[in-house]
Design a protein around this motif. Structure first.
Motif, PDB file in Angstrom:
ATOM      1  N   UNK A  93       3.333  55.929  65.525  1.00 14.03           N
ATOM      2  CA  UNK A  93       3.471  55.318  64.208  1.00 14.03           C
ATOM      3  C   UNK A  93       3.004  56.309  63.152  1.00 14.03           C
ATOM      4  N   UNK A  94       3.117  55.954  61.877  1.00  6.79           N
ATOM      5  CA  UNK A  94       2.419  56.709  60.838  1.00  6.79           C
ATOM      6  C   UNK A  94       0.924  56.426  60.954  1.00  6.79           C
ATOM      7  N   UNK A  95       0.104  57.459  60.772  1.00  5.30           N
ATOM      8  CA  UNK A  95      -1.346  57.287  60.845  1.00  5.30           C
ATOM      9  C   UNK A  95      -2.039  57.649  59.527  1.00  5.30           C
ATOM     10  N   UNK A  96      -1.716  58.813  58.939  1.00 11.46           N
ATOM     11  CA  UNK A  96      -2.345  59.252  57.691  1.00 11.46           C
ATOM     12  C   UNK A  96      -3.866  59.174  57.786  1.00 11.46           C
ATOM     13  N   UNK A  97      -4.429  59.880  58.765  1.00 10.97           N
ATOM     14  CA  UNK A  97      -5.851  59.756  59.063  1.00 10.97           C
ATOM     15  C   UNK A  97      -6.762  60.485  58.084  1.00 10.97           C
ATOM     16  N   UNK A  98      -6.296  61.561  57.465  1.00  9.80           N
ATOM     17  CA  UNK A  98      -7.197  62.434  56.701  1.00  9.80           C
ATOM     18  C   UNK A  98      -8.092  61.684  55.707  1.00  9.80           C
ATOM     19  N   UNK A  99      -7.567  60.735  54.922  1.00 11.89           N
ATOM     20  CA  UNK A  99      -8.431  60.028  53.974  1.00 11.89           C
ATOM     21  C   UNK A  99      -9.033  58.730  54.532  1.00 11.89           C
ATOM     22  N   UNK A 100      -8.958  58.521  55.842  1.00 11.69           N
ATOM     23  CA  UNK A 100      -9.306  57.220  56.426  1.00 11.69           C
ATOM     24  C   UNK A 100     -10.262  57.366  57.619  1.00 11.69           C
ATOM     25  N   UNK A 101     -11.534  57.680  57.366  1.00 11.94           N
ATOM     26  CA  UNK A 101     -12.494  57.861  58.467  1.00 11.94           C
ATOM     27  C   UNK A 101     -12.655  56.642  59.366  1.00 11.94           C
ATOM     28  N   UNK A 102     -12.534  55.439  58.789  1.00 15.82           N
ATOM     29  CA  UNK A 102     -12.709  54.229  59.608  1.00 15.82           C
ATOM     30  C   UNK A 102     -11.607  54.119  60.660  1.00 15.82           C
ATOM     31  N   UNK A 103     -10.362  54.372  60.246  1.00 18.28           N
ATOM     32  CA  UNK A 103      -9.271  54.318  61.212  1.00 18.28           C
ATOM     33  C   UNK A 103      -9.431  55.424  62.253  1.00 18.28           C
ATOM     34  N   UNK A 104      -9.813  56.599  61.817  1.00 21.12           N
ATOM     35  CA  UNK A 104     -10.021  57.714  62.749  1.00 21.12           C
ATOM     36  C   UNK A 104     -11.017  57.329  63.827  1.00 21.12           C
ATOM     37  N   UNK A 105     -12.150  56.781  63.420  1.00 20.00           N
ATOM     38  CA  UNK A 105     -13.175  56.379  64.392  1.00 20.00           C
ATOM     39  C   UNK A 105     -12.655  55.300  65.328  1.00 20.00           C
TER      40      UNK A 105
END
Length: 372
Positions: A93-105
Motif C-alpha cells: 500500500x502507500x505508507x508515507x512513513x517519513x513524517x509519521x513516527x507512530x505508523x513507523x513504530x
C-alpha cells in the motif's frame, strides 16, 4: 496465496486496492481473494461484481486481516489496522512513513513485511506506483485552487483565467515533477499567469520547449521563490524527495508576506509538506488560515475522484500484486530490485534509509534479507 482487500477507513477515502478485473485475473491463476463487503460500493464496484469475478466477500476488516497472507490497500494503515497486522503477512500500500513516527513504530512492532507503493522504482528512476496518483493530485490542485480563490470559499476573489481588461491569477508551482507538470497543464489550460521552479535544468528546458512564453521557468532559488510567492494568488507545493520528508521551501515568514486571501495547496503533505505552515487536513475540513493565507493540505486528494483514481492506481499496481502472489515475497523481492526498493519494513526492521534519516532511526538494507 490468500489476498485480502479491506475497505478503506481514512476520512472520505473511497478508493479500493483491487478492481473486479484484478480479482478475476488473480483467481484464474489459482489465488484466493477476500474483499470486505462494501469496499467498492461508493465508486460503482458492487459486491456482486466482485463475487462474479471470483472474490469471497468478507463481513469485517478484522476477518480480512486474520485470513489474508497479503493485504492490498490504498492508503497507509490507520492505527486499528496496524494492530491487526502480523509477522507472516505482506502489506502492499502507500505508507508515507517519513513524517509519521507512530505508523513507523506500529509497522515495525507488527513484524509484517511492508512494501510502499511510493518507493517502488522503475528502470528510468521513476516511481511508477506514485505517478498515477501524482497525476491526479497535480490536476486536482488547480481545480481546488480555482474554487478556493472564490470569496465564498475564503479566497481573495480572483478568477483563474481573468477576463479581458483584468489580469488572470498568478500561479507559482514549486517542483516540475509529475505533480508539478500536471498542475501546470491544467493551469495553462485555464489561462493563468504561471511560473514553475525546479532544480533540474533539463526538465525546465522541456517545459519551456512545450509551453514557450506561456510559462516562466525558474531554477529553484530561495530568493526567487520568496519574490514570486509574495506576489502569488496561488502557490502549489509539488516537491518530492523519494521516501523522505519534503523540504520546507516556503517559510512561515514568507507566508506572512503573501497576499491576504491567497491560496496555498501543499500536495507534498503526505511527506510532511513543503510549507512550514502546513498541517494535514481532510476532505471534510480541507482548509485553514495562517496569517490570512488559505491553506489546502488534504492528505488524500485523489480520494475525491475515487473511481478514476482506483483504476489509474490499480493499472500500475496490479503487475506487482501478481508478482508477489505468484512468486512469494522472498523470490519476488530477491529478483526484482525495483520492487525491493519499495520495502520499508521487514520483520521488525526498518529498511528505508530516507525514513531512517527523517526519524533518526537505525535501518537495515533490504539486501540483507533479499538477494538474488
Amino acid at each position: 496465496m490468500i489476498i485480502g482487500v479491506p475497505q478503506e477507513v481514512k476520512n472520505n477515502e473511497y478508493r479500493v486496492g483491487l478492481t473486479p478485473g484484478n480479482v478475476s485475473g488473480l483467481c484464474k491463476q489459482g489465488h484466493s481473494v477476500l474483499i470486505q463487503r462494501g469496499a467498492g460500493e461508493q465508486i460503482g464496484l458492487s459486491d456482486e461484481t466482485y463475487r462474479i469475478a471470483g472474490a469471497t466477500l468478507i463481513n469485517s476488516a478484522a476477518e480480512v486481516f486474520h485470513k489474508a497472507e497479503m493485504i492490498v490497500k490504498v492508503k497507509e494503515p490507520q492505527a486499528q489496522e496496524c494492530a491487526m497486522l502480523r509477522e507472516d503477512q505482506i502489506l502492499f500500500t502507500y505508507l508515507h512513513l517519513a513524517p509519521d513516527p507512530k505508523q513507523t513504530k506500529a509497522l515495525i512492532d507488527s513484524g509484517a513485511t511492508c512494501i510502499a507503493y511510493e518507493t517502488v522504482t522503475a528502470m528510468n528512476g521513476a516511481l511508477p506506483l506514485l505517478a498515477p496518483m501524482s497525476e491526479v493530485a497535480g490536476r486536482m490542485s488547480i481545480h481546488a485552487a480555482a474554487s478556493h480563490l472564490e470569496k465564498s470559499h475564503g479566497g481573495l476573489g480572483v478568477l483563474m483565467a481573468g477576463v479581458p481588461g483584468v489580469s488572470p491569477a498568478k500561479v507559482v508551482i514549486l517542483g516540475g515533477g509529475v505533480v508539478g507538470r500536471n498542475a501546470l497543464q491544467i493551469a495553462v489550460g485555464m489561462g493563468a499567469d504561471i511560473c514553475i521552479f525546479d532544480k533540474d535544468i533539463d526538465r525546465l528546458r522541456q517545459i519551456d520547449a512545450l509551453y514557450g512564453n506561456r510559462v516562466r521557468t525558474f531554477y529553484s532559488d530561495s530568493l526567487l521563490i520568496e519574490q514570486e510567492v509574495r506576489e502569488a494568488d496561488v502557490v502549489v507545493g509539488a516537491v518530492l524527495l523519494p521516501g523522505g520528508a519534503a523540504p520546507k521551501l516556503v517559510t512561515r515568514e514568507m507566508v506572512k508576506k503573501m497576499k491576504t486571501g491567497a491560496v496555498i495547496l501543499d500536495v507534498a503533505i503526505d511527506q510532511g509538506g513543503c510549507f512550514e505552515t502546513s498541517k494535514p487536513t481532510t476532505h471534510a475540513d480541507p482548509t485553514f488560515l495562517v496569517d490570512g493565507v488559505l491553506h489546502y493540505c488534504v492528505a488524500n486528494m485523489p480520494g475525491a475522484v475515487a473511481r478514476t483514481s482506483t483504476f489509474a492506481l490499480t493499472n500500475a499496481t496490479y503487475p506487482y500484486v501478481e508478482a508477489l502472489a505468484n512468486r512469494g515475497v522472498i523470490q519476488a523481492l530477491s529478483i526484482d530490485h525495483h520492487l525491493r526498493n519499495g520495502l520499508n519494513v521487514h520483520k521488525g526492521f526498518l529498511t528505508s534509509q530516507p525514513v531512517a534519516q527523517a526519524q533518526k532511526l537505525d535501518f537495515v538494507l533490504a539486501e540483507e534479507f533479499f538477494v538474488a
